[in-house]
Every structure is written in structure tokens, then in C-alpha cells.
Design a protein around this motif. Structure first.
Motif, PDB file in Angstrom:
ATOM      1  N   PRO A   1       0.828  -1.211   0.000  1.00 28.50           N
ATOM      2  CA  PRO A   1       0.000   0.000   0.000  1.00 28.50           C
ATOM      3  C   PRO A   1       0.865   1.265   0.000  1.00 28.50           C
ATOM      4  O   PRO A   1       1.753   1.409   0.823  1.00 28.50           O
ATOM      5  N   GLY A   2       0.608   2.156  -0.938  1.00 28.68           N
ATOM      6  CA  GLY A   2       1.341   3.411  -1.010  1.00 28.68           C
ATOM      7  C   GLY A   2       2.661   3.339  -1.730  1.00 28.68           C
ATOM      8  O   GLY A   2       3.211   4.374  -2.107  1.00 28.68           O
ATOM      9  N   HIS A   3       3.193   2.135  -1.919  1.00 29.82           N
ATOM     10  CA  HIS A   3       4.488   2.002  -2.584  1.00 29.82           C
ATOM     11  C   HIS A   3       4.324   2.264  -4.077  1.00 29.82           C
ATOM     12  O   HIS A   3       3.533   1.604  -4.753  1.00 29.82           O
ATOM     13  N   CYS A   4       5.041   3.270  -4.570  1.00 31.12           N
ATOM     14  CA  CYS A   4       5.013   3.624  -5.988  1.00 31.12           C
ATOM     15  C   CYS A   4       3.614   4.047  -6.461  1.00 31.12           C
ATOM     16  O   CYS A   4       3.264   3.863  -7.632  1.00 31.12           O
ATOM     17  N   ALA A   5       2.859   4.638  -5.552  1.00 28.61           N
ATOM     18  CA  ALA A   5       1.494   5.041  -5.898  1.00 28.61           C
ATOM     19  C   ALA A   5       1.492   6.003  -7.074  1.00 28.61           C
ATOM     20  O   ALA A   5       2.276   6.945  -7.133  1.00 28.61           O
TER      21      ALA A   5
ATOM     22  N   PRO B   1      12.630   2.967  -0.601  1.00 26.38           N
ATOM     23  CA  PRO B   1      11.836   2.498  -1.734  1.00 26.38           C
ATOM     24  C   PRO B   1      11.176   3.660  -2.465  1.00 26.38           C
ATOM     25  O   PRO B   1      10.993   4.745  -1.905  1.00 26.38           O
ATOM     26  N   GLY B   2      10.836   3.437  -3.732  1.00 29.00           N
ATOM     27  CA  GLY B   2      10.167   4.490  -4.478  1.00 29.00           C
ATOM     28  C   GLY B   2      10.215   4.275  -5.971  1.00 29.00           C
ATOM     29  O   GLY B   2      10.469   3.168  -6.456  1.00 29.00           O
ATOM     30  N   ILE B   3       9.981   5.361  -6.699  1.00 25.37           N
ATOM     31  CA  ILE B   3       9.884   5.338  -8.159  1.00 25.37           C
ATOM     32  C   ILE B   3      11.131   5.966  -8.771  1.00 25.37           C
ATOM     33  O   ILE B   3      11.607   7.003  -8.298  1.00 25.37           O
ATOM     34  N   GLN B   4      11.660   5.349  -9.823  1.00 22.84           N
ATOM     35  CA  GLN B   4      12.716   5.963 -10.609  1.00 22.84           C
ATOM     36  C   GLN B   4      12.221   6.181 -12.033  1.00 22.84           C
ATOM     37  O   GLN B   4      11.665   5.280 -12.658  1.00 22.84           O
TER      38      GLN B   4
ATOM     39  N   ILE C   1       2.399   9.303 -14.005  1.00 28.40           N
ATOM     40  CA  ILE C   1       3.397  10.375 -13.980  1.00 28.40           C
ATOM     41  C   ILE C   1       3.917  10.641 -15.388  1.00 28.40           C
ATOM     42  O   ILE C   1       4.324   9.717 -16.103  1.00 28.40           O
ATOM     43  N   THR C   2       3.936  11.895 -15.758  1.00 25.44           N
ATOM     44  CA  THR C   2       4.468  12.310 -17.049  1.00 25.44           C
ATOM     45  C   THR C   2       5.510  13.402 -16.824  1.00 25.44           C
ATOM     46  O   THR C   2       5.244  14.384 -16.133  1.00 25.44           O
ATOM     47  N   VAL C   3       6.691  13.234 -17.404  1.00 27.44           N
ATOM     48  CA  VAL C   3       7.744  14.248 -17.301  1.00 27.44           C
ATOM     49  C   VAL C   3       7.497  15.290 -18.390  1.00 27.44           C
ATOM     50  O   VAL C   3       7.640  14.990 -19.579  1.00 27.44           O
ATOM     51  N   PRO C   4       7.124  16.515 -18.014  1.00 26.03           N
ATOM     52  CA  PRO C   4       6.812  17.534 -19.030  1.00 26.03           C
ATOM     53  C   PRO C   4       7.995  17.790 -19.960  1.00 26.03           C
ATOM     54  O   PRO C   4       9.124  17.995 -19.511  1.00 26.03           O
ATOM     55  N   GLY C   5       7.729  17.760 -21.249  1.00 27.79           N
ATOM     56  CA  GLY C   5       8.760  18.062 -22.235  1.00 27.79           C
ATOM     57  C   GLY C   5       9.637  16.905 -22.619  1.00 27.79           C
ATOM     58  O   GLY C   5      10.441  17.017 -23.557  1.00 27.79           O
TER      59      GLY C   5
ATOM     60  N   THR D   1       7.099  15.972  -9.203  1.00 24.36           N
ATOM     61  CA  THR D   1       6.881  15.711  -7.781  1.00 24.36           C
ATOM     62  C   THR D   1       5.471  16.093  -7.360  1.00 24.36           C
ATOM     63  O   THR D   1       4.852  15.412  -6.523  1.00 24.36           O
ATOM     64  N   THR D   2       4.928  17.139  -7.947  1.00 25.08           N
ATOM     65  CA  THR D   2       3.538  17.511  -7.644  1.00 25.08           C
ATOM     66  C   THR D   2       2.574  16.421  -8.113  1.00 25.08           C
ATOM     67  O   THR D   2       1.620  16.064  -7.403  1.00 25.08           O
ATOM     68  N   GLN D   3       2.850  15.854  -9.292  1.00 22.89           N
ATOM     69  CA  GLN D   3       2.026  14.735  -9.769  1.00 22.89           C
ATOM     70  C   GLN D   3       2.093  13.553  -8.811  1.00 22.89           C
ATOM     71  O   GLN D   3       1.072  12.952  -8.470  1.00 22.89           O
ATOM     72  N   ARG D   4       3.295  13.235  -8.373  1.00 18.21           N
ATOM     73  CA  ARG D   4       3.480  12.029  -7.540  1.00 18.21           C
ATOM     74  C   ARG D   4       2.865  12.189  -6.159  1.00 18.21           C
ATOM     75  O   ARG D   4       2.196  11.269  -5.652  1.00 18.21           O
ATOM     76  N   TYR D   5       3.085  13.326  -5.528  1.00 20.65           N
ATOM     77  CA  TYR D   5       2.697  13.466  -4.121  1.00 20.65           C
ATOM     78  C   TYR D   5       1.426  14.279  -3.923  1.00 20.65           C
ATOM     79  O   TYR D   5       0.981  14.455  -2.793  1.00 20.65           O
ATOM     80  N   GLN D   6       0.873  14.792  -5.018  1.00 17.60           N
ATOM     81  CA  GLN D   6      -0.380  15.550  -4.957  1.00 17.60           C
ATOM     82  C   GLN D   6      -0.283  16.797  -4.095  1.00 17.60           C
ATOM     83  O   GLN D   6      -1.271  17.237  -3.497  1.00 17.60           O
ATOM     84  N   ARG D   7       0.881  17.362  -4.026  1.00 21.27           N
ATOM     85  CA  ARG D   7       1.089  18.665  -3.389  1.00 21.27           C
ATOM     86  C   ARG D   7       2.380  19.261  -3.932  1.00 21.27           C
ATOM     87  O   ARG D   7       3.288  18.529  -4.349  1.00 21.27           O
ATOM     88  N   PRO D   8       2.477  20.579  -3.919  1.00 21.78           N
ATOM     89  CA  PRO D   8       3.668  21.208  -4.505  1.00 21.78           C
ATOM     90  C   PRO D   8       4.923  20.939  -3.678  1.00 21.78           C
ATOM     91  O   PRO D   8       4.863  20.650  -2.475  1.00 21.78           O
ATOM     92  N   VAL D   9       6.044  21.081  -4.320  1.00 23.59           N
ATOM     93  CA  VAL D   9       7.332  21.007  -3.631  1.00 23.59           C
ATOM     94  C   VAL D   9       7.430  22.165  -2.649  1.00 23.59           C
ATOM     95  O   VAL D   9       7.111  23.311  -2.983  1.00 23.59           O
TER      96      VAL D   9
END
Length: 472
Positions: free
Chosen positions: A40-44, A96-99, A49-53, A204-212
Motif C-alpha cells: 500500500p502506497g508504494h510507488c502510488a 523504496p520508491g519510483i525511478q 506520472i508524465t515528465v513535461p517536455g 513531484t507535484t504529480q506524484r505526491y499531490q502537493r507542490p514542492v
């Protein structure tokens, strides 16, 4: 700014043989998602996720984002960071996380990592446990996007930061082939860091649903230069930066093209001994390489001074040697178009125009902590960071800057393994600087005043690997 010793050896051999630049292998293959991706929550949200550009991106869910796991999983490249850190540097783990690996549109192809043969490659790492911060890094020397993984990427990930790094848009000893006119390749390095910063903040905003909540620029050598340039030109993107022995580019003396040629002229006479050795020694010291650093000179002459002068001079002043590319390795003074005879002040104004594209001003707009070893024998401290600190003060930005001269530090920490009784590693100074910057930004607890940090007397090498108090 330098190449790693191993990297320098094969690049130098390639140049001497007039062969094409080789890259150490085709680069790591990205593996399948790691075990545990269904926690649960791992790599949510990874698939959203899209890298702009980005022209291309590839995501992986990993149980370990630090080199404790990415070496085995194929999500880093050891050749990228070889030679930058002491062999006994501890590796953090448990992140752990996303690369995300990928590249932005670019026409040059010096970076063969992943078999992509495409420059402007990046890596973005998003830990499951996030502290709200983002660290942006450009690579040192002419290395690729994984070059900072061991020096500080692992450590900031373990502290909860997201981490993003770029290859700067060109890599290797032929980076100067990129661009249309002199200076373009180096100017692109700055553009690519800015591009990655904008994209990574959105990722990061996409991943964590809040701004850096905080964006920090970090880098060593050429990477440190990139930190300075970003805080001068795009302070709106960052909250602060840590500059580890940054390269100083400016249109007047000193810059690398003014202190490397006289060193190359004098060193063979100094090394030969005899009647002229004393005068040659004085010339090298005058160029910026301090008395007391002589034990480092043979190594740097063999692997760094000559190659560095030739490839950066080729980028900024290709007309100096005409049709020859990047000069003649280890040429004797008096040889036609020899880089040991290069006289920056006597070159046409177009050379200064090229340097002007990348020149620093000292007009930083956000807090910056700089540290630099007093025994740096590639970017001598008196000609680089001492000068940059004075530039910052002249621009009235001294309140935004702290500068620590680290006694016994040299340009690459791997040399600490060879000379543990004469050198100290700079990795712990970086960590102290980051903590000090965090406190500065958190509650305006100003770091200790700029100063020289003395070499601890009789210190155990193991202690030097973990301690570098800025107040000492």
C-alpha cells in the motif's frame, strides 16, 4: 570539472589513438519492477506520472533507490561515479520508491546509456517517504546523469528528498562537438539544468499531490558552477544551493584557460629537476597551485591538466589549433598551436564572447553555501572560489553567501584513499553544508561565518569520513 581517473585514462588513450570516444559499456539496462511494488502506497500513481517536455521516459518501481540497490537492479552506472568518493564511504539504504529515466529532445548523441544514444538524459527518483523537498543536480566533469549518486544522491534520498539529475546535454571528452558556435555546448549545460528543474517540480507535484516545499540546487566542480549560475539567473526556481568547489568561468583572469597553460609549460621542467626546477616551481605556485600540494602534481599532470585545457579550449577557442581537434596531447612548449603556450589575453575578442555566454557575475538571488579544499590541484582555490566569494561580496550579495575553505581537501575524494595522512574527504563537508542550509531556510538560523576549516590534528581517517563541522 575533471574526468574520473579511470575515465580519463581511456579517454586520453582514445584521443592519442585518434579513435572515437568510447563509453564504458552500453550503460545499465533498466530492470523490471522490483518485488514489493504491491505494498500500500508504494510507488502510488507511477503509471500516471508524465515528465513535461520529455521525448522518452521509462518508470520503475524499486524497493531501493540508493546505490545499495540500484547497482544490482541496473538503475545506476558505477562508471559514472567511479573515483569521486572514498572507498569506505557508507551507503544509505532503505529508500523504496519510483525511478524515472528518460531524455528531452536533443540532436546530439554522446550519451549511450541504456542504448539510447541520445543526450539530455535525466534521472528522477521519488521516494515513498517524502520530506517535501527536491534536490536538482548537474553532473561534474563531462560525466552522465548518475555521477552524483554516491557523493550525495544516496544521502539526500535517505533524508526524504526527491532527487533529479541531468547529463547536461552532452558528455565525454568530445562534448565540444555539440553546438553551432563556440560556447554553445557549455551554455546548453545551464539550459538543461533549468529545464530539468521545471519538469521535476511538476513531476513531484504529480506524484505526491502537493507542490514542492523546497528546491535545492547541488553539485560539485562543473556541477557547482551550475549551482552558481542557476542562483544568479533563475533564483525564482530555487530556495538555495550548495556549491562544492564550483568551476569559475568569467571573461577575465582568472579562469581555467588562464591558470592551466602556465602550469603545463612549467611542470615538465619542474619534474625534471635541475637548474630550472626552482623557477618552474614558482611559476606553478603563481598559477594557483599552492606549495604543499606538490605530492598531487604528477597525478594531475598525467590525467587532468592537459586534457582539461585542451577540450575546454577547443569548446571556447577552436580556431587556436585550426583543423586539429582539441590540440596535441602533452605537446612541448614551442610546438605549433601547443596548449601549453596558450595565451588567453592575446586571443581575439570572439573568445571572450564565447566565455561570456557562460560567465558568472556573483549576483546570486538565493542563499548559497560554497566549500572548497585548499589542496585542490585542478581548480585551485585561490583562482576560483576565493575569487567567486569576492565577486558575490562586490555585488552586495554577501549576506546570501557562506564560504568555507577546507584545509586538506582536494578535488576528488578518491585521492583520500591514497593519501589518508595528508588529505581529508569533502563528502562530510557537503553534508554539514546541507544541514546548515536547511536550518538557514527553516528558521533563519544563519550558518557560521565564512572561514577556513582547519585540518584536524591527528584525526583518524575513519573520523574524517564522517565529520566536518563548519564552526571549527
Amino acid at each position: 570539472m575533471p574526468l574520473v581517473p579511470q575515465y580519463a585514462r581511456w579517454i586520453r588513450a582514445a584521443c592519442l589513438a585518434a579513435a572515437a570516444l568510447m563509453v564504458a559499456g552500453a550503460g545499465p539496462a533498466v530492470s523490471a519492477p522490483a518485488k514489493g511494488a504491491d505494498r500500500p502506497g508504494h510507488c502510488a500513481g507511477m503509471d500516471a506520472i508524465t515528465v513535461p517536455g520529455a521525448e522518452h521516459q521509462r518508470a520503475a518501481c524499486l524497493d531501493e533507490l540508493t546505490t545499495a540497490g540500484t547497482v544490482a537492479s541496473g538503475h545506476t552506472d558505477e562508471a559514472d561515479w567511479a573515483g569521486l568518493t572514498p572507498k569506505d564511504l557508507a551507503t544509505p539504504s532503505g529508500v523504496p520508491g519510483i525511478q524515472l529515466d528518460g531524455y528531452f529532445p536533443d540532436s546530439s548523441t554522446t550519451n549511450t546509456t541504456h542504448g539510447w544514444n541520445h543526450d539530455s538524459q535525466f534521472v528522477i527518483r521519488l521516494p515513498d517517504r517524502w520530506n517535501g523537498g527536491l534536490v536538482i543536480a548537474g553532473s561534474p566533469g563531462v560525466r552522465k546523469q548518475y555521477a552524483n549518486d554516491r557523493a550525495f544522491g544516496d544521502w539526500v534520498l535517505a533524508r526524504g528528498y526527491a532527487f533529479a539529475a541531468t547529463d547536461k546535454g552532452s558528455t565525454g571528452a568530445t562534448f565540444h562537438r555539440d553546438g553551432a558556435v563556440p560556447g554553445d555546448a557549455l551554455a546548453e549545460w545551464n539550459t538543461r539544468v533549468t529545464q530539468l528543474t521545471v519538469a521535476a517540480r511538476k513531476v513531484t507535484t504529480q506524484r505526491y499531490q502537493r507542490p514542492v516545499s523546497r528546491t535545492l540546487a547541488m553539485g560539485m566542480s562543473n556541477g557547482g558552477y551550475l549551482v552558481r549560475w542557476q542562483l544568479e539567473n533563475h533564483p525564482e526556481l530555487y530556495d538555495g544551493g550548495v556549491d562544492w568547489e564550483g568551476t569559475l568561468w568569467r571573461t577575465e583572469d582568472p579562469n581555467p584557460l588562464t591558470f592551466l597553460p602556465p602550469t603545463l609549460r612549467a611542470y615538465p621542467t619542474y619534474a625534471a629537476g635541475g637548474a630550472g626546477a626552482g623557477a618552474a616551481h614558482r611559476q606553478i605556485v603563481k598559477a594557483g597551485f599552492p606549495a604543499g600540494s606538490e605530492f598531487l602534481w604528477p597525478y594531475h599532470h598525467q590525467y587532468y591538466w592537459d586534457l582539461t585545457q585542451r577540450i575546454y579550449r577547443e569548446e571556447l577557442d577552436p580556431e587556436y589549433d585550426g583543423a586539429t581537434e582539441a590540440g596535441t596531447p602533452f605537446c612541448a612548449p614551442g610546438t605549433p598551436a601547443c596548449d601549453a603556450d596558450y595565451d588567453y589575453d592575446a586571443r581575439p575578442g570572439a573568445v571572450r564572447d564565447a566565455v561570456g555566454k557562460i560567465a558568472l557575475t556573483g549576483r546570486i538571488g538565493k542563499p548559497l553555501i560554497t566549500f572548497h579544499g585548499t589542496l585542490d590541484v585542478l581548480l585551485p582555490i585561490s583562482k576560483t572560489s576565493d575569487t567567486y566569494a569576492a565577486m558575490v561580496r562586490r555585488e552586495g550579495r554577501g549576506s546570501l553567501h557562506r564560504y568555507y575553505r577546507v584545509e586538506g581537501g582536494t578535488h576528488v575524494d578518491s585521492l583520500f584513499d591514497t593519501f589518508p595522512d595528508r588529505l581529508r574527504p569533502l563528502v562530510p563537508c557537503h553534508r554539514s553544508a546541507v544541514v546548515a542550509l536547511e536550518r538557514w531556510l527553516d528558521d533563519d538560523r544563519r550558518p557560521p561565518s565564512s572561514r577556513t576549516l582547519p585540518m584536524p590534528e591527528g584525526a583518524d581517517p575513519a573520523t574524517l569520513l564522517t565529520r566536518c563541522p563548519l564552526s571549527g
